[in-house]
Design an enzyme around this catalytic site. Structure first.
Site, PDB file in Angstrom:
ATOM      1  N   SER A 134      14.555 -69.260  44.668  1.00  0.00           N
ATOM      2  CA  SER A 134      14.559 -67.930  44.078  1.00  0.00           C
ATOM      3  C   SER A 134      15.136 -68.039  42.669  1.00  0.00           C
ATOM      4  O   SER A 134      14.769 -68.928  41.908  1.00  0.00           O
ATOM      5  CB  SER A 134      15.372 -66.978  44.967  1.00  0.00           C
ATOM      6  OG  SER A 134      15.416 -65.678  44.425  1.00  0.00           O
ATOM      7  N   TYR A 148       8.722 -60.882  37.020  1.00  0.00           N
ATOM      8  CA  TYR A 148       9.349 -62.059  37.630  1.00  0.00           C
ATOM      9  C   TYR A 148      10.462 -61.638  38.583  1.00  0.00           C
ATOM     10  O   TYR A 148      10.562 -62.150  39.704  1.00  0.00           O
ATOM     11  CB  TYR A 148       9.903 -62.968  36.531  1.00  0.00           C
ATOM     12  CG  TYR A 148      10.590 -64.213  37.060  1.00  0.00           C
ATOM     13  CD1 TYR A 148       9.843 -65.258  37.600  1.00  0.00           C
ATOM     14  CD2 TYR A 148      11.976 -64.339  37.018  1.00  0.00           C
ATOM     15  CE1 TYR A 148      10.469 -66.407  38.082  1.00  0.00           C
ATOM     16  CE2 TYR A 148      12.601 -65.480  37.490  1.00  0.00           C
ATOM     17  CZ  TYR A 148      11.840 -66.499  38.024  1.00  0.00           C
ATOM     18  OH  TYR A 148      12.463 -67.624  38.519  1.00  0.00           O
ATOM     19  N   LYS A 152      10.969 -62.286  42.793  1.00  0.00           N
ATOM     20  CA  LYS A 152      12.123 -62.951  43.400  1.00  0.00           C
ATOM     21  C   LYS A 152      12.917 -61.998  44.297  1.00  0.00           C
ATOM     22  O   LYS A 152      13.449 -62.426  45.330  1.00  0.00           O
ATOM     23  CB  LYS A 152      13.024 -63.537  42.304  1.00  0.00           C
ATOM     24  CG  LYS A 152      12.353 -64.655  41.509  1.00  0.00           C
ATOM     25  CD  LYS A 152      11.868 -65.797  42.409  1.00  0.00           C
ATOM     26  CE  LYS A 152      11.320 -66.959  41.597  1.00  0.00           C
ATOM     27  NZ  LYS A 152      10.833 -68.068  42.472  1.00  0.00           N
TER      28      LYS A 152
END
Length: 281
Positions: A134, A148, A152
């Protein structure tokens, strides 16, 4: 799993960066590894380092199934599955197209889930570890990096659920949360939105692309040390749920957790006052 036992690792995305260094660290620890690359020319290059590799796209279900078969054929099974393949995306939410958002989610989230699901039946038979790479951005939302961060955050959520589901079978789920490391993340592995909006010029979110380009090659974290830390934790036999890597990740995540706690405490009375009255009226 016994800490001294040799392990068989399957790692996605070992062309460069974390994946490459992790594959090297696995071999140095005396374990075996099969990694995935996108460029066929890299297979022979990695073989020279005693790192077995296959060409595989985490977004291709048939290719992932072939990866499971290759792991069984070469090593007779798997003990550790590492979901490392992914890429960064910068751009404000307003500027990003939905297709750009979907592309990040497809690789960083669905790709990891796809690979994990493919290997779970084998892991259930003998136990093992699933490692999700992660980021500190899985805890902290950064302006200009929303796509992004979303991928995650989603990965962390599914990993928490997966850990509960797989615990009865002796399968650990380790979420690795790196900060800034000197890899290709801010360079080759970083993509940007096709458009930028003038309205964000001069703001932190609007300047992310330029800041990342300037930061590339100056990150404080050593990916070699990070790789060995991951191997150490996995081979300990008792991995934690989360492993932050880098002083920036540790400080940033703890600061975010403190902020969340402060907000909850400040509005506790309002929050808990939403219970139904005893009369139900």
């Amino acid at each position: 799993m016994n800490a001294d036992r040799a392990r068989r690792w399957f790692i996605t995305g070992i062309s460069t960066g974390f994946g490459r260094e992790l594959a090297r660290a696995v071999v140095q620890a005396g374990d075996t590894v099969l990694g995935t690359v996108r460029n066929p020319a890299q297979v022979a290059e990695l073989a020279a380092e005693r790192i077995a590799a296959i060409v595989m796209d985490v977004n291709d279900e048939a290719a992932v199934a072939a990866g499971v078969a290759a792991m069984n054929e070469r090593f007779g099974g798997v003990d550790v599955v590492v979901n490392n393949a992914g890429f960064g995306m910068n751009g404000t939410i307003e500027a990003l197209s939905l297709d750009e958002l979907r592309a990040v989610m497809e690789t960083n989230f669905f790709g990891a889930v796809r690979v994990s699901k493919a290997f779970i039946p084998a892991l259930r038979a003998g136990g093992g570890t699933i490692v999700m790479i992660s980021s500190m951005a899985g805890h902290i939302g950064f302006g200009g990096m929303g796509a992004y961060c979303a991928s995650k955050f989603a990965l962390e959520g599914v990993s928490d659920a997966l850990a509960q589901e797989l615990a009865p079978f002796g399968i650990d789920v380790l979420i690795v949360e790196p900060g800034s490391f000197r890899t290709d993340f801010s360079g080759r592995s970083m993509k940007g939105a096709k458009r930028a909006l003038d309205a964000y010029a001069g703001t932190q979110a609007g300047e992310v692309r330029a800041r990342l380009a300037a930061y590339h090659g100056n990150e404080p974290g050593d990916p070699v040390k990070a790789a060995h830390a991951i191997v150490q934790v996995v081979r300990s036999g008792k991995p934690p749920r989360r492993l932050a890597l880098g002083a920036d990740a540790v400080a940033g995540i703890l600061k975010k957790l403190d902020s969340v706690k402060q907000d909850i405490e400040a509005w506790r009375a309002v929050s808990v006052d939403t219970v139904l009255d005893e009369t139900g009226a």
